[in-house]
Design an enzyme around this catalytic site. Structure first.
Site, PDB file in Angstrom:
ATOM      1  CB  SER A 187      11.152   0.696 -44.939  1.00 28.98           C
ATOM      2  OG  SER A 187      10.849   1.832 -44.558  1.00 28.98           O
TER       3      SER A 187
ATOM      4  CD  GLU B   6      12.631   5.907 -41.751  1.00 29.31           C
ATOM      5  OE1 GLU B   6      13.732   5.995 -41.485  1.00 29.31           O
ATOM      6  OE2 GLU B   6      11.488   6.478 -41.431  1.00 29.31           O
TER       7      GLU B   6
ATOM      8  CE1 TYR C 202      14.173  -1.372 -40.810  1.00 29.52           C
ATOM      9  CE2 TYR C 202      13.326   0.775 -41.635  1.00 29.52           C
ATOM     10  CZ  TYR C 202      13.067  -0.561 -41.533  1.00 29.52           C
ATOM     11  OH  TYR C 202      11.824  -0.961 -42.001  1.00 29.52           O
TER      12      TYR C 202
HETATM   13  P1  NAP Z   1       7.916  -6.215 -36.593  1.00 26.55           P
HETATM   14  O1  NAP Z   1       6.783  -6.338 -35.976  1.00 26.55           O
HETATM   15  O2  NAP Z   1       9.288  -5.516 -35.665  1.00 26.55           O
HETATM   16  O3  NAP Z   1       8.590  -7.881 -36.880  1.00 26.55           O
HETATM   17  C1  NAP Z   1       9.893  -8.014 -37.060  1.00 26.55           C
HETATM   18  C2  NAP Z   1      10.197  -9.665 -37.399  1.00 26.55           C
HETATM   19  O4  NAP Z   1      11.555  -9.659 -37.638  1.00 26.55           O
HETATM   20  C3  NAP Z   1       9.768 -10.209 -35.881  1.00 26.55           C
HETATM   21  O5  NAP Z   1       9.108 -11.456 -36.277  1.00 26.55           O
HETATM   22  C4  NAP Z   1      11.131 -10.673 -35.389  1.00 26.55           C
HETATM   23  O6  NAP Z   1      11.345 -11.872 -34.930  1.00 26.55           O
HETATM   24  C5  NAP Z   1      11.851 -11.018 -36.904  1.00 26.55           C
HETATM   25  N1  NAP Z   1      13.421 -10.995 -36.724  1.00 26.55           N
HETATM   26  C6  NAP Z   1      14.231 -10.359 -36.284  1.00 26.55           C
HETATM   27  N2  NAP Z   1      15.409 -10.602 -36.363  1.00 26.55           N
HETATM   28  C7  NAP Z   1      15.416 -11.751 -36.969  1.00 26.55           C
HETATM   29  C8  NAP Z   1      16.352 -12.843 -37.414  1.00 26.55           C
HETATM   30  N3  NAP Z   1      17.498 -12.563 -37.283  1.00 26.55           N
HETATM   31  N4  NAP Z   1      16.158 -14.075 -38.131  1.00 26.55           N
HETATM   32  C9  NAP Z   1      14.911 -13.953 -38.447  1.00 26.55           C
HETATM   33  N5  NAP Z   1      13.680 -12.998 -38.104  1.00 26.55           N
HETATM   34  C10 NAP Z   1      14.119 -12.010 -37.528  1.00 26.55           C
HETATM   35  O7  NAP Z   1       7.961  -5.547 -37.865  1.00 26.55           O
HETATM   36  P2  NAP Z   1       6.610  -5.288 -38.737  1.00 26.55           P
HETATM   37  O8  NAP Z   1       5.893  -4.132 -38.572  1.00 26.55           O
HETATM   38  O9  NAP Z   1       5.890  -6.485 -38.822  1.00 26.55           O
HETATM   39  O10 NAP Z   1       7.473  -5.079 -40.412  1.00 26.55           O
HETATM   40  C11 NAP Z   1       7.459  -6.225 -41.309  1.00 26.55           C
HETATM   41  C12 NAP Z   1       8.512  -5.772 -42.171  1.00 26.55           C
HETATM   42  O11 NAP Z   1       8.341  -4.593 -42.850  1.00 26.55           O
HETATM   43  C13 NAP Z   1       9.958  -5.432 -41.419  1.00 26.55           C
HETATM   44  O12 NAP Z   1      11.002  -5.932 -42.555  1.00 26.55           O
HETATM   45  C14 NAP Z   1      10.018  -4.191 -41.656  1.00 26.55           C
HETATM   46  O13 NAP Z   1      11.215  -3.368 -41.729  1.00 26.55           O
HETATM   47  C15 NAP Z   1       9.192  -3.709 -42.801  1.00 26.55           C
HETATM   48  N6  NAP Z   1       8.573  -2.161 -43.009  1.00 26.55           N
HETATM   49  C16 NAP Z   1       7.627  -2.025 -41.880  1.00 26.55           C
HETATM   50  C17 NAP Z   1       6.879  -0.925 -42.063  1.00 26.55           C
HETATM   51  C18 NAP Z   1       5.801  -0.635 -40.874  1.00 26.55           C
HETATM   52  O14 NAP Z   1       5.573   0.566 -40.845  1.00 26.55           O
HETATM   53  N7  NAP Z   1       5.502  -1.630 -39.776  1.00 26.55           N
HETATM   54  C19 NAP Z   1       6.991  -0.296 -43.098  1.00 26.55           C
HETATM   55  C20 NAP Z   1       7.785  -0.432 -44.033  1.00 26.55           C
HETATM   56  C21 NAP Z   1       8.658  -1.636 -43.895  1.00 26.55           C
HETATM   57  P3  NAP Z   1      11.666 -12.320 -33.485  1.00 26.55           P
HETATM   58  O15 NAP Z   1      10.385 -12.592 -32.588  1.00 26.55           O
HETATM   59  O16 NAP Z   1      12.467 -13.502 -33.411  1.00 26.55           O
HETATM   60  O17 NAP Z   1      12.192 -11.026 -32.944  1.00 26.55           O
HETATM   61  O1  F7E Z   2       8.337   6.977 -35.565  1.00 27.27           O
HETATM   62  C1  F7E Z   2       8.780  10.299 -34.060  1.00 27.27           C
HETATM   63  C2  F7E Z   2       9.737   9.774 -34.580  1.00 27.27           C
HETATM   64  O2  F7E Z   2       9.275   4.849 -34.659  1.00 27.27           O
HETATM   65  C3  F7E Z   2       7.759   7.696 -36.316  1.00 27.27           C
HETATM   66  C4  F7E Z   2       9.287   1.456 -38.813  1.00 27.27           C
HETATM   67  O3  F7E Z   2       8.064   0.467 -38.852  1.00 27.27           O
HETATM   68  O4  F7E Z   2       8.201   2.847 -40.181  1.00 27.27           O
HETATM   69  C5  F7E Z   2       8.509   2.904 -38.744  1.00 27.27           C
HETATM   70  O5  F7E Z   2       9.658   3.539 -38.682  1.00 27.27           O
HETATM   71  C6  F7E Z   2       7.916   9.185 -35.982  1.00 27.27           C
HETATM   72  C7  F7E Z   2       9.309   9.506 -36.189  1.00 27.27           C
HETATM   73  O6  F7E Z   2       8.490   4.754 -36.900  1.00 27.27           O
HETATM   74  C8  F7E Z   2       8.646   9.363 -30.460  1.00 27.27           C
HETATM   75  O7  F7E Z   2      11.220  10.709 -34.615  1.00 27.27           O
HETATM   76  C9  F7E Z   2       8.303  11.265 -31.769  1.00 27.27           C
HETATM   77  O8  F7E Z   2       9.685  10.755 -36.781  1.00 27.27           O
HETATM   78  O9  F7E Z   2       6.835   5.098 -35.059  1.00 27.27           O
HETATM   79  P1  F7E Z   2       8.302   5.238 -35.361  1.00 27.27           P
HETATM   80  P2  F7E Z   2       9.451   5.295 -38.046  1.00 27.27           P
HETATM   81  O10 F7E Z   2      10.790   5.629 -37.489  1.00 27.27           O
HETATM   82  O11 F7E Z   2       8.813   6.252 -38.852  1.00 27.27           O
HETATM   83  C10 F7E Z   2       8.931   2.747 -41.370  1.00 27.27           C
HETATM   84  C11 F7E Z   2       8.177   2.982 -42.661  1.00 27.27           C
HETATM   85  C12 F7E Z   2       9.697   1.416 -41.098  1.00 27.27           C
HETATM   86  O12 F7E Z   2       9.774   0.889 -42.379  1.00 27.27           O
HETATM   87  C13 F7E Z   2      10.168   1.110 -39.844  1.00 27.27           C
HETATM   88  O13 F7E Z   2      10.453  -0.264 -39.811  1.00 27.27           O
HETATM   89  O14 F7E Z   2       7.685   9.634 -34.841  1.00 27.27           O
HETATM   90  N1  F7E Z   2       8.567  10.258 -32.633  1.00 27.27           N
HETATM   91  N2  F7E Z   2       8.172  10.896 -30.731  1.00 27.27           N
HETATM   92  C14 F7E Z   2       8.664   9.153 -31.986  1.00 27.27           C
HETATM   93  N3  F7E Z   2       8.878   7.822 -32.195  1.00 27.27           N
HETATM   94  C15 F7E Z   2       9.002   6.916 -31.480  1.00 27.27           C
HETATM   95  N4  F7E Z   2       9.345   5.732 -31.669  1.00 27.27           N
HETATM   96  N5  F7E Z   2       9.017   7.264 -29.982  1.00 27.27           N
HETATM   97  C16 F7E Z   2       8.683   8.542 -29.535  1.00 27.27           C
HETATM   98  O15 F7E Z   2       8.775   8.799 -28.261  1.00 27.27           O
END
Ligand code: NAP
Ligand code: F7E
Length: 347
Positions: free
Chosen positions: A140, A142, A164
């Site tokens: 990520s 992050e 995270y």
């Molecule tokens: P998401 O919608 O939050 O999905 C997370 C998945 O992890 C769910 O299917 C959840 O299953 C599973 N999980 C949680 N705890 C688990 C455990 N103990 N054992 C097995 N599975 C478990 O995340 P996403 O947005 O699809 O992202 C996919 C991956 O990419 C994640 O690793 C995330 O950190 C990473 N990522 C996401 C973004 C983004 O912007 N979306 C960016 C960079 C990296 P349950 O239904 O069982 O809870």
């Molecule tokens: O926040 C700001 C908050 O929670 C984005 C995950 O998929 O992407 C995601 O992480 C920004 C932050 O995503 C609210 O402070 C303001 O700066 O949508 P987010 P994230 O934290 O960037 C990365 C790449 C991952 O890997 C993660 O798994 O938005 N913000 N107001 C808010 N965010 C939330 N959630 N809620 C608010 O009310």
């Protein structure tokens, strides 16, 4: 014979898009699902009926070994994680276990099932061979956290700002280490924020698109948000899962940054989403200090040149198209009486 893929995180946003993409490519797709009565698994089974389910949990080493033994995958995509950044402060240890140690457990399951020994010569003698299980780790942006340069590349230093981000950095370095120690085809995609109508309602884009839809339909009068000044590089999840697959089909195991190369602030996101519904955001958005984070990531912006040059990967959906897609989808969902937290509401 069809290639076989095992996806952890199958019930999540990316798991669903990746499964659809791999099925279209002719793969046999297996999803690792946890819990004995997980409602997200029933929802996934309804919507992705061609995906086969194997039980397992990233907290449970034995279950991962059994899953790999049973499925005999050609490719493993480790998307499972606790992925909501604020939750990682509240449950830091669990985040370390699932998002960090879960990577170790999955790599070990693959190593053991592939018969790769821990011998001192494993790294030097191990060749990337055709029968080997290929491993994708969901790293990520992050991990960059407090950024040292903009845009961020595969060589930018990590300075994670949340438990995270720290857990992801552990998984990232471990994946690299298994590649170097055991010659495994193990790679990480450093993905920047990617969104869709299937995004969890806790993340800011979906919180905003649902908030706009509720206000437009007279179901709410305000939307409470945290830091409006944070900037992110937002893309469409459907585009990003294609990059995961390209990374595992590449000739060499390498890590890639995946993003659009453009950033917008939360304020610009809010403006675009309310405008898409013909509303003026300043009449409805209330900022709330309680929604600010203990340590914020102020800005993230990808330099995806390497992915473009080596994988031929390009994002297709623009920021404005993404925001409009999410607002339209949530308007339709709520108009049809759907509940974003219920099984039937997943578009
Ligand atoms: P998401 O919608 O939050 O999905 C997370 C998945 O992890 C769910 O299917 C959840 O299953 C599973 N999980 C949680 N705890 C688990 C455990 N103990 N054992 C097995 N599975 C478990 O995340 P996403 O947005 O699809 O992202 C996919 C991956 O990419 C994640 O690793 C995330 O950190 C990473 N990522 C996401 C973004 C983004 O912007 N979306 C960016 C960079 C990296 P349950 O239904 O069982 O809870
Ligand atoms: O926040 C700001 C908050 O929670 C984005 C995950 O998929 O992407 C995601 O992480 C920004 C932050 O995503 C609210 O402070 C303001 O700066 O949508 P987010 P994230 O934290 O960037 C990365 C790449 C991952 O890997 C993660 O798994 O938005 N913000 N107001 C808010 N965010 C939330 N959630 N809620 C608010 O009310």
């Amino acid at each position: 014979m069809a290639r076989r893929a095992l996806i952890t995180g199958i019930t999540g946003q990316d798991g669903s898009y990746l499964a659809e993409h791999l099925l279209e490519q002719g793969y046999e797709v297996w999803g690792l699902a946890r819990g004995q009565a997980n409602p997200r698994v029933s929802r996934m089974r309804k919507l992705l009926s061609d995906v086969q389910v194997v039980r397992g949990d990233l907290l449970d080493q034995g279950s991962l070994i059994s899953a790999v033994e049973r499925v005999q995958p050609d490719e493993v995509y480790n998307l499972g994680a606790i992925s909501f950044v604020p939750m990682s402060w509240e449950q830091a240890e669990l985040t370390a276990e699932v998002t960090g140690m879960g990577v170790l457990r999955m790599l070990e399951a693959i190593r053991v099932c592939s018969g790769v020994s821990r011998g001192a010569s494993a790294g030097s003698s191990a060749q990337i061979c055709s029968g080997q299980i290929r491993f994708y780790q969901a790293s990520s942006s992050e991990m960059f956290g407090q950024v040292s340069e903009t845009p961020q590349t595969e060589r930018t230093a990590f300075h994670p700002r949340s438990p995270y981000g720290v857990a992801k950095a552990y998984g990232h370095f471990l994946t690299q280490n298994y590649r170097e120690s055991y010659g495994m085809f193990a790679v990480s995609g450093i993905l920047f924020n990617h969104e869709s109508p299937r995004r969890g309602a806790e993340f800011v884009t979906r919180k905003v698109s649902l908030g706009v839809a509720r206000i437009k339909l007279g179901l709410a009068t305000e939307l409470r948000l945290g830091n409006l000044e944070a900037r992110r590089d937002w893309g469409f999840a459907g585009d990003y899962v294609k990059a995961m697959h390209l990374m595992l089909r590449a000739g060499n195991p390498e890590d890639y940054v995946i993003g659009t190369g453009r950033m917008k602030s939360v304020r610009e996101l809010v403006d675009a989403a309310f405008s898409a519904a013909g509303l003026d955001w300043e009449r409805y958005v209330v900022t709330d200090q309680a929604l600010h984070r203990p340590a914020e990531v102020d800005l993230l912006c990808a330099d995806p040149k390497k992915a473009r040059a080596q994988l031929g990967w390009e994002p297709r959906v623009s920021f404005d198209e993404l925001v409009a897609m999410m607002v339209e989808s949530d308007l339709r969902l709520l108009t049809d009486g759907g509940d974003p937290d219920q099984d039937s509401s997943w578009p």
